[in-house]
Design a protein around this motif. Sequence first.
Motif, PDB file in Angstrom:
ATOM      1  N   ASP A   8      15.695 -35.149  39.714  1.00  0.00           N
ATOM      2  CA  ASP A   8      16.243 -36.495  39.579  1.00  0.00           C
ATOM      3  C   ASP A   8      17.776 -36.480  39.619  1.00  0.00           C
ATOM      4  O   ASP A   8      18.407 -37.497  39.916  1.00  0.00           O
ATOM      5  N   ILE A   9      18.366 -35.348  39.275  1.00  0.00           N
ATOM      6  CA  ILE A   9      19.829 -35.229  39.275  1.00  0.00           C
ATOM      7  C   ILE A   9      20.319 -34.634  40.589  1.00  0.00           C
ATOM      8  O   ILE A   9      21.188 -35.190  41.252  1.00  0.00           O
ATOM      9  N   LEU A  10      19.744 -33.479  40.950  1.00  0.00           N
ATOM     10  CA  LEU A  10      20.076 -32.799  42.204  1.00  0.00           C
ATOM     11  C   LEU A  10      18.775 -32.467  42.922  1.00  0.00           C
ATOM     12  O   LEU A  10      18.086 -31.515  42.531  1.00  0.00           O
ATOM     13  N   PRO A  11      18.400 -33.221  43.936  1.00  0.00           N
ATOM     14  CA  PRO A  11      17.127 -32.952  44.618  1.00  0.00           C
ATOM     15  C   PRO A  11      17.018 -31.529  45.150  1.00  0.00           C
ATOM     16  O   PRO A  11      15.933 -30.951  45.155  1.00  0.00           O
ATOM     17  N   ASP A  12      18.135 -30.942  45.578  1.00  0.00           N
ATOM     18  CA  ASP A  12      18.118 -29.584  46.126  1.00  0.00           C
ATOM     19  C   ASP A  12      18.800 -28.604  45.177  1.00  0.00           C
ATOM     20  O   ASP A  12      19.516 -27.706  45.608  1.00  0.00           O
ATOM     21  N   PHE A  13      18.584 -28.786  43.865  1.00  0.00           N
ATOM     22  CA  PHE A  13      19.299 -27.977  42.877  1.00  0.00           C
ATOM     23  C   PHE A  13      19.033 -26.482  43.048  1.00  0.00           C
ATOM     24  O   PHE A  13      19.887 -25.649  42.745  1.00  0.00           O
ATOM     25  N   GLN A  14      17.827 -26.126  43.527  1.00  0.00           N
ATOM     26  CA  GLN A  14      17.480 -24.715  43.624  1.00  0.00           C
ATOM     27  C   GLN A  14      18.344 -23.967  44.626  1.00  0.00           C
ATOM     28  O   GLN A  14      18.478 -22.746  44.550  1.00  0.00           O
ATOM     29  N   SER A  15      18.932 -24.664  45.565  1.00  0.00           N
ATOM     30  CA  SER A  15      19.824 -24.019  46.530  1.00  0.00           C
ATOM     31  C   SER A  15      21.272 -24.009  46.066  1.00  0.00           C
ATOM     32  O   SER A  15      22.135 -23.426  46.732  1.00  0.00           O
ATOM     33  N   ILE A  16      21.548 -24.662  44.917  1.00  0.00           N
ATOM     34  CA  ILE A  16      22.924 -24.759  44.419  1.00  0.00           C
ATOM     35  C   ILE A  16      23.141 -23.879  43.198  1.00  0.00           C
ATOM     36  O   ILE A  16      24.129 -23.149  43.112  1.00  0.00           O
ATOM     37  N   VAL A  17      22.230 -23.945  42.243  1.00  0.00           N
ATOM     38  CA  VAL A  17      22.340 -23.148  41.032  1.00  0.00           C
ATOM     39  C   VAL A  17      20.987 -22.501  40.772  1.00  0.00           C
ATOM     40  O   VAL A  17      19.931 -23.137  40.921  1.00  0.00           O
ATOM     41  N   LYS A  18      21.006 -21.231  40.419  1.00  0.00           N
ATOM     42  CA  LYS A  18      19.771 -20.489  40.188  1.00  0.00           C
ATOM     43  C   LYS A  18      19.346 -20.657  38.728  1.00  0.00           C
ATOM     44  O   LYS A  18      19.965 -20.097  37.827  1.00  0.00           O
ATOM     45  N   ILE A  19      18.291 -21.433  38.526  1.00  0.00           N
ATOM     46  CA  ILE A  19      17.734 -21.632  37.183  1.00  0.00           C
ATOM     47  C   ILE A  19      16.325 -21.062  37.165  1.00  0.00           C
ATOM     48  O   ILE A  19      15.487 -21.447  37.975  1.00  0.00           O
ATOM     49  N   ARG A  20      16.086 -20.154  36.259  1.00  0.00           N
ATOM     50  CA  ARG A  20      14.761 -19.525  36.173  1.00  0.00           C
ATOM     51  C   ARG A  20      14.267 -19.622  34.733  1.00  0.00           C
ATOM     52  O   ARG A  20      14.986 -19.295  33.782  1.00  0.00           O
ATOM     53  N   ILE A  21      13.027 -20.091  34.585  1.00  0.00           N
ATOM     54  CA  ILE A  21      12.409 -20.279  33.274  1.00  0.00           C
ATOM     55  C   ILE A  21      11.483 -19.106  32.976  1.00  0.00           C
ATOM     56  O   ILE A  21      10.668 -18.710  33.822  1.00  0.00           O
ATOM     57  N   HIS A  22      11.597 -18.552  31.792  1.00  0.00           N
ATOM     58  CA  HIS A  22      10.685 -17.506  31.309  1.00  0.00           C
ATOM     59  C   HIS A  22      10.021 -18.048  30.043  1.00  0.00           C
ATOM     60  O   HIS A  22      10.612 -18.011  28.952  1.00  0.00           O
ATOM     61  N   ALA A  23       8.817 -18.581  30.190  1.00  0.00           N
ATOM     62  CA  ALA A  23       8.132 -19.237  29.080  1.00  0.00           C
ATOM     63  C   ALA A  23       7.132 -18.278  28.445  1.00  0.00           C
ATOM     64  O   ALA A  23       6.415 -17.543  29.149  1.00  0.00           O
ATOM     65  N   TYR A  24       7.083 -18.293  27.116  1.00  0.00           N
ATOM     66  CA  TYR A  24       6.170 -17.436  26.351  1.00  0.00           C
ATOM     67  C   TYR A  24       5.341 -18.316  25.421  1.00  0.00           C
ATOM     68  O   TYR A  24       5.886 -19.056  24.600  1.00  0.00           O
ATOM     69  N   CYS A  25       4.008 -18.243  25.580  1.00  0.00           N
ATOM     70  CA  CYS A  25       3.091 -18.894  24.647  1.00  0.00           C
ATOM     71  C   CYS A  25       2.568 -17.818  23.713  1.00  0.00           C
ATOM     72  O   CYS A  25       1.785 -16.948  24.121  1.00  0.00           O
ATOM     73  N   THR A  26       3.025 -17.829  22.466  1.00  0.00           N
ATOM     74  CA  THR A  26       2.822 -16.689  21.577  1.00  0.00           C
ATOM     75  C   THR A  26       1.465 -16.660  20.892  1.00  0.00           C
ATOM     76  O   THR A  26       1.063 -15.639  20.346  1.00  0.00           O
ATOM     77  N   SER A  27       0.732 -17.788  20.890  1.00  0.00           N
ATOM     78  CA  SER A  27      -0.563 -17.810  20.213  1.00  0.00           C
ATOM     79  C   SER A  27      -1.569 -16.940  20.962  1.00  0.00           C
ATOM     80  O   SER A  27      -1.647 -16.956  22.187  1.00  0.00           O
ATOM     81  N   THR A  28      -2.350 -16.186  20.203  1.00  0.00           N
ATOM     82  CA  THR A  28      -3.403 -15.358  20.806  1.00  0.00           C
ATOM     83  C   THR A  28      -4.785 -15.975  20.602  1.00  0.00           C
ATOM     84  O   THR A  28      -5.791 -15.343  20.934  1.00  0.00           O
ATOM     85  N   THR A  29      -4.835 -17.188  20.062  1.00  0.00           N
ATOM     86  CA  THR A  29      -6.103 -17.886  19.848  1.00  0.00           C
ATOM     87  C   THR A  29      -6.510 -18.615  21.123  1.00  0.00           C
ATOM     88  O   THR A  29      -5.773 -19.466  21.622  1.00  0.00           O
ATOM     89  N   ILE A  30      -7.685 -18.283  21.674  1.00  0.00           N
ATOM     90  CA  ILE A  30      -8.133 -18.851  22.953  1.00  0.00           C
ATOM     91  C   ILE A  30      -8.272 -20.367  22.857  1.00  0.00           C
ATOM     92  O   ILE A  30      -8.034 -21.097  23.827  1.00  0.00           O
ATOM     93  N   ALA A  31      -8.601 -20.875  21.663  1.00  0.00           N
ATOM     94  CA  ALA A  31      -8.774 -22.322  21.506  1.00  0.00           C
ATOM     95  C   ALA A  31      -7.483 -23.092  21.771  1.00  0.00           C
ATOM     96  O   ALA A  31      -7.521 -24.292  22.034  1.00  0.00           O
ATOM     97  N   ASP A  32      -6.343 -22.413  21.707  1.00  0.00           N
ATOM     98  CA  ASP A  32      -5.061 -23.082  21.946  1.00  0.00           C
ATOM     99  C   ASP A  32      -4.747 -23.230  23.424  1.00  0.00           C
ATOM    100  O   ASP A  32      -3.719 -23.827  23.768  1.00  0.00           O
ATOM    101  N   TYR A  33      -5.613 -22.684  24.302  1.00  0.00           N
ATOM    102  CA  TYR A  33      -5.324 -22.698  25.737  1.00  0.00           C
ATOM    103  C   TYR A  33      -6.319 -23.606  26.457  1.00  0.00           C
ATOM    104  O   TYR A  33      -7.454 -23.784  26.019  1.00  0.00           O
ATOM    105  N   PRO A  34      -5.917 -24.205  27.591  1.00  0.00           N
ATOM    106  CA  PRO A  34      -6.845 -25.012  28.396  1.00  0.00           C
ATOM    107  C   PRO A  34      -8.028 -24.180  28.858  1.00  0.00           C
ATOM    108  O   PRO A  34      -7.953 -22.950  28.966  1.00  0.00           O
ATOM    109  N   ALA A  35      -9.127 -24.869  29.125  1.00  0.00           N
ATOM    110  CA  ALA A  35     -10.358 -24.177  29.529  1.00  0.00           C
ATOM    111  C   ALA A  35     -10.142 -23.339  30.779  1.00  0.00           C
ATOM    112  O   ALA A  35     -10.724 -22.262  30.930  1.00  0.00           O
TER     113      ALA A  35
END
Length: 739
Positions: free
Chosen positions: A488-515
């Motif tokens: 919404d701010i920069l349609p081609d932002f990936q070619s201008i600034v390198k932003i990389r997300i490293h997401a961690y879901c720490t729960s080990t309970t299967i019920a917390d995850y989608p089927a």
Amino acid sequence: MEGAAVALKRFLEALIAACFAVWAVYWILVPLGYGKRYMAGVDTDMTSKFMGAPGSVFIFQAAPILLAAILSFVVIELRKRTPSDRILRREGPSLKLKHAMHAVVFARSPLGVLTVIDISFLAFIFSLVLWSFAKSSYVEVRDVNRSPHITGAPANWTIDFVEISVNLARSALIPFALLWIPVTRGSPLLRVIRLPWEHAVRYHIWLAQIALSLFAAHAATFIVFFAANHQVKHVFTWRTSPGAAVICGFCALIIGLVMWLTALPIVRRKQFDLFYNIHQFYVAFFILFACHVVSAVYYVAIPVLLYFIDRFIRLVQSRKNVEILKARLLPSGAVELKFLTPPNFVYHPLSVVFVLLPSVSRLQWHPFSVTSSRLDKKSELSICIKPIGGWTRGITDIFSGRKVHRCPFSFKASLEGPYGDEADFYLNYKTLVLIAGGIGITPFLAILRDILYRYKMNQEGLPEVINLFYCARKPIDLAILNTLDPRDILPDFQSIVKIRIHAYCTSTTIADYPASLENKPSGTVDLETYGGWSFVYAKPTFEIQTQAPDIQGVSLLSAAGSSVWVATTIVAAILGFMVLWGLANVIFIHHNEAHYKNYKESVLFLASAILAVVVCGGCVILLWSITLSRADASQGMCTSGCKGLKSTHVRRSNLQSPNHDLESAHRSPWRGDLHLGLRPNWNEVFDQLTKHYDGQEVGVLVSGPDNLKSDVAQECGHHTACRGAVNAVFHFHSVSFEL
């Protein structure tokens, strides 16, 4: 012209440092024989009945802090008119003085992460306190033991206890005078040294603990003296004997110790309301402190007045009702609130606002990081609230419709602020590493927005690579990323600034995850490939938008607002106090009074301070408010009182069902990886970062719990100190706040 402004700014900064040096020199000189004679001469020349306070105390304690505060406003304004103090990047990493002062020394300590500047501050305070106490006590005890004992007088060792006790209390005035500055949210002294209020709170905690320890020791030694001379009854008398109202001192100490106990982390984190309510007894503590020994108040008068002026401005700002412009409930249960801001409203990505929602509680204020950017030109300020306590869960229940109030819910709030880091230091780095835990992601959403808008404005010298590490318990908690769509701010932002997300879901309970993920309870998946799933990029379940004809926005009348108005308020209040207190000294106070002298003086002192702040400072604030009202009227903004927004003024949109199709959400724009049922191994993470960013200075910003900050700080220090000059240098910054 800019060169002259820069030179003037540096001169004033040096003058402010000199003011605090003068303040400290007083405590160094007083225990010395030469210092005592010099201060006695100043008192003889400067003390008058109108002034009340000894001349040396006024010149060396009150005047330097007042002058430093006024000069700080000038420096703040000059900074707005001079070029940005960007750090010049070099080809190879370097540890400059500014970075070295913020270098981590102890990543794990009882006091949390300690940097060079933290240790320097503690060393300075302890040195000053120990010197003042030890030198004064040594000289006075020596003089007592050299004097011949008078028959019938108390034993010399008990007199020694009195001298030691008095010096314990006198040295406690050093941290007691300073502890008011860190909790002054709009303090110019904090702003001029670029110490955010939410970070300065830890300095307040340290200073309070030192002061209360010394006050407790002072009380204990006096009890020994009274017991040894069979005068325990003096502890319970209201008479001033000799020179102090003893019972007031003990009552003040009890209140202070209760405040200390309820402020301990184990209590504050689990019972924040208890901590907050008990801490309001600081008013009673200070009144009893003044009644105990009113002469000691002069040492802390200016810091206390600056705090109460700040508190009065905050009270006036919070009296304005602010409508909630929009509310969105995310699938994780977090609520995003948006408020209207005036066109010239200034805040920063690391700013914090205090919010009170009367429909939830009329007493509880809570701080939240902003998630918006003022560069978007939308005149909106947004925050995200995660349901982790009774107050925050009440907000979620109300907005989701699970909780029905006795009366119609009013979309009104009271706001204080914003406060926070004004330096935007994260722009100094070519490479940024942002590490967030839980709701600690919110300040980084604001930073990402700010950087993207700066790229849109074609600014130069911005971060080029950003790695965001986000640790959440459940996949659905990652839905907060939906509040920011970089396209919404920069349609081609990936070619201008390198932003990389490293997401961690720490729960080990299967019920917390989608089927659809039950066959992968642990492991790593590509964030962009699986970005269509709702647990990565979920839509809000619904949003509520105000549709009133006039929207009441956030007030510009803030303790961290216009430097001219705030400085004028301070000058008016301080001058008013001096005049009122001088008149009280001349008309009402007779210094030869006997037993109840402390009570009369302390009441008049407090009355003069309150009248000065409310009347003299209040007149300036009234003019400020009138000026803002006229400006609002000329801009077509709502200036009338809030009439209450009921359901007829609100539009509610159900964006999706709670049981929406996992594949129905929009595709995520983020590139990166999603780690399921795993926690980050920070040693391995920083090994990889060191290889990727060899030869660079990397800014590492951490927002989250204490253990996360300690882990990251330890790795920053290890990978910077042990890898040689050819590898990356990691600069640790803690951006989370804790009360």
